[in-house]
Every structure is written in C-alpha cells, then in structure tokens.
Design an enzyme around this catalytic site. Structure first.
Site, short mmCIF file in Angstrom:
data_model
loop_
_atom_site.label_atom_id
_atom_site.label_comp_id
_atom_site.label_asym_id
_atom_site.label_seq_id
_atom_site.Cartn_x
_atom_site.Cartn_y
_atom_site.Cartn_z
N THR A 268 0.85 -1.19 0.00
CA THR A 268 0.00 0.00 0.00
C THR A 268 0.89 1.24 0.00
O THR A 268 1.88 1.32 0.72
CB THR A 268 -0.93 0.02 1.22
OG1 THR A 268 -1.86 -1.06 1.11
CG2 THR A 268 -1.73 1.32 1.28
N PHE A 270 1.18 5.11 0.84
CA PHE A 270 0.62 6.14 1.71
C PHE A 270 1.20 7.49 1.33
O PHE A 270 2.38 7.59 0.98
CB PHE A 270 0.96 5.85 3.18
CG PHE A 270 0.26 4.65 3.75
CD1 PHE A 270 -0.89 4.78 4.51
CD2 PHE A 270 0.77 3.38 3.53
CE1 PHE A 270 -1.53 3.67 5.03
CE2 PHE A 270 0.14 2.26 4.05
CZ PHE A 270 -1.02 2.41 4.80
#
Length: 371
Positions: A268, A270
């Site tokens: 992921t 960010f």
C-alpha cells in the site's frame, strides 16, 4: 571448575566475559555519540527557529539514511540500519519539536505503521475516525502532518483519498510504500470456531481468494479499520479478524494463518500530507490533477506535453468531475520536481491548455520497507 564459571582455553578466542566487557564499552561509546548528536541537533533547531526554518526536513533526513545504508558493511541488513536511524533522527527531532501526526485510527492500523515508519516513535500520535478528519486536523492546525493511504498494488486507488485531494489546500510532502502482510486471527486461534471474518473492505478484497478457498461457510463484514476488526474479534470467539500481527498482539489474538493476502507482494502506498512544499531531493515525484475540455484528442495533447519534455508519467487515473456528468479530472504522477526546468516548462504549457490544473505536491520518491 564448574561449567558455569569455566573459561575458554587459550587459542580459542576471547571468553564470554571479555566479549561482554567489550560490548559494555561499545554501548557507552554509542550513548555518548548519540548524546553528542542530540546536542548538535538542538543547536541546529535553535538556528532553524531563528531563521524560521521547518523542524521536519524530509529531504535531509532521507539523505542521512541513504548515506548510512550506502556505508553499511553488515552484519545488520539495510532495513535494520534504516530503522535504527529513523528512530535516532526521530528522537533528536523531538528535542526541537515532537510532531503531531494524524492517521486513520485506532492505533495498530496499517496507517499507524506507515506513520511510525516515516516519522519514528518520538511523535504525538493522533488516531482519527476518518480520512476526512485527518485532512481537517492538519488544515485547522491540530496536527502537523497526516498519513493517508492512496492506493494498493492489488486493489488500486482509494477513492476517498483522491476525492479529498481535489479540494484541500494541503500538499503532499512524501510517500511511504508499506508491504502489507495480513494475518487471520481470533481469540482462540481455532479455525473451526470461526463463523464471521471481519476487516476493512480493502483488506477483505485483498484476501478474497484465501477466504473463498478456506472459509467458504463464513460471512464477511467490512468495518472502518483492521484494528477495529481486531477489537471485535477480541470480544467474540466466533469472529476472526484480518489485520496486522501487531494489531492481533495488541488485542490478545492468536494467529490462525499468516500471509493470507492473495498477492504475495501486496503493498500500500501512503501519502504524507503537510502544509508547506518541500525542496528537491534529486529523485522526486510530482502529483497533479487537471481537467481538459471534452473534445477528441485533448487528453492526448495534454499528456504529450510531458513526452516532449522527456518526463516519465508513472501513473494516470480519472475521477468524475463533480456536477458535470461524463467529464473527468485526471490524477497524474510524473517523475521529477515541479522546480525542475523541464517539468516547470511542461506544467506551464499544461496550464495554458487545461480547464483546471492543481499541483498537489513534489516529494522524494518512496521506497519499500525493505529497500
């Protein structure tokens, strides 16, 4: 002589006692050097205060860590060296000012982990109930920075974050690439007792293949965060949570299975949000959004402006333009800093062609945790 007090025969290297004494000496030297570093950091902070400089200097901090990694000869891994220096820098930074960092709470979410990875442990954590609350906390001055997920390598972009970027006055000042390793956990650790699997909707999607193959009889339920899922599992023995091992440990859960994500290299991305742009690092990325007239070839013409200036586009994504059906905003990531001459020239040309252009930020290109 007992085995407890025996010494190594001569010729076989130093004894345990000698090695421990050497370790004690090294520990004292390390402490003195860290204290000296902290004193210098304090003086730097005083000068920055007088000159109105920022306490958090992501470009400088990244350069320090990269130099330490380049000088690393082992036996510590580069990732271990990076984590050590993140914490040293974090502790010294806190002598000037302990940053307030907002993220989607509660604690032990992946957003929490990403915040710690970027800023270290010497920060004021601000777990909040939504992405919108994170943006709002920075905008009204309650937080200095915020960390929000923007895309996952398996499931794609997180639209809530993209929508918030459209109207915010905040800027992107960094990115964190966090490997996501999901665990399935419950109060007892007994797979046979599980009747419901709970997690954030993104995590459920990232593990749908595993759930279908191994728990086809179980219901699934999406909740606001993985940490909240762990809380639910801690209160009900029939619930299993998909979350990080850290979340499971925090709520006393036992592991049923590890690495249950469908794609092994699940990552992921960010974004680190702040209020002021940052300077060039030498290896930067710029995120922008724009809209063009709904005519044949206009998008292609806009994108060609980057190609003409030898600028690589690493990502492009569209979002519907509010109140104008079938028209779109385009989110684009390009390599380079907005102050680079080639990119500055391309952006100026784009501003003349686009209906709307907003540079969301230029920031150092992120690296995965293992980099």
């Amino acid at each position: 002589m007992s085995s407890r007090t025996a010494r190594k025969p001569s010729g076989e290297g130093p004894s345990l006692e000698i090695l421990r004494a050497r370790m004690d000496e090294i520990n004292l030297k390390i402490l003195r050097l860290i204290s000296a570093r902290a004193s210098v950091a304090t003086e730097i902070g005083r000068l920055k205060h007088l000159e109105g400089g920022e306490v958090y200097q992501p470009v400088r901090e990244r350069a320090i860590i990269e130099r330490m990694i380049a000088e690393n000869e082992g036996p510590l891994t580069n990732d271990q060296v990076k984590r050590i220096y993140v914490e040293i820098i974090s502790a010294c930074r806190a002598l000037e000012h302990e940053p307030r960092v907002a993220f989607l709470g509660p604690e032990h979410t992946y957003s929490h982990e990403a915040a710690r990875m970027r800023f270290g442990s010497s920060i004021q954590l601000m777990p909040l109930e939504s992405f919108a609350a994170v943006f709002q906390a920075i905008e009204n001055g309650r937080a200095d920075f915020g960390v929000v997920p923007v895309e996952n390598s398996t499931e794609g972009s997180i639209n809530l974050t993209l929508d918030l970027l459209i109207d915010t006055a905040l800027v992107i000042i960094g990115e964190v690439l966090l490997p996501i390793r999901h665990s399935l956990m419950s109060l007892s650790g007994d797979a046979g007792a599980v009747r419901r699997i709970v997690s954030h909707q993104q995590s459920l999607a990232q593990c749908r293949g595993y759930i279908s193959a191994n728990f086809p009889h179980c219901e699934t339920e999406a909740v606001a965060s993985n940490a909240l899922a762990a809380q639910r599992a801690a209160a009900d023995g029939t619930i299993a949570a998909i979350a990080s091992k850290a979340a499971g440990e925090a709520y006393g859960l036992k592991t049923i299975a590890s690495n249950v994500q469908d794609v092994a290299a699940n990552t992921t991305r960010f974004l680190v949000m702040g209020t002021r742009p940052i300077e060039k690092s030498g290896r930067d990325k710029t995120t922008l959004l724009f809209a063009v007239a709904d005519r044949v070839g206009t998008l292609n013409q806009a994108l060609n402006l980057f190609a003409r200036n030898a600028i690589n586009i690493s990502k492009i994504e569209s979002r519907p333009l509010r109140a104008r059906p079938w028209e779109y905003l385009f989110f684009v990531d390009v390599m380079g800093h907005r102050d680079d001459p080639k990119l500055a020239r391309a952006l100026k040309s784009l501003s003349n062609k686009a209906l709307f252009l907003k540079v969301l930020g230029s920031y150092p290109e992120g690296r995965s945790a293992a980099a």
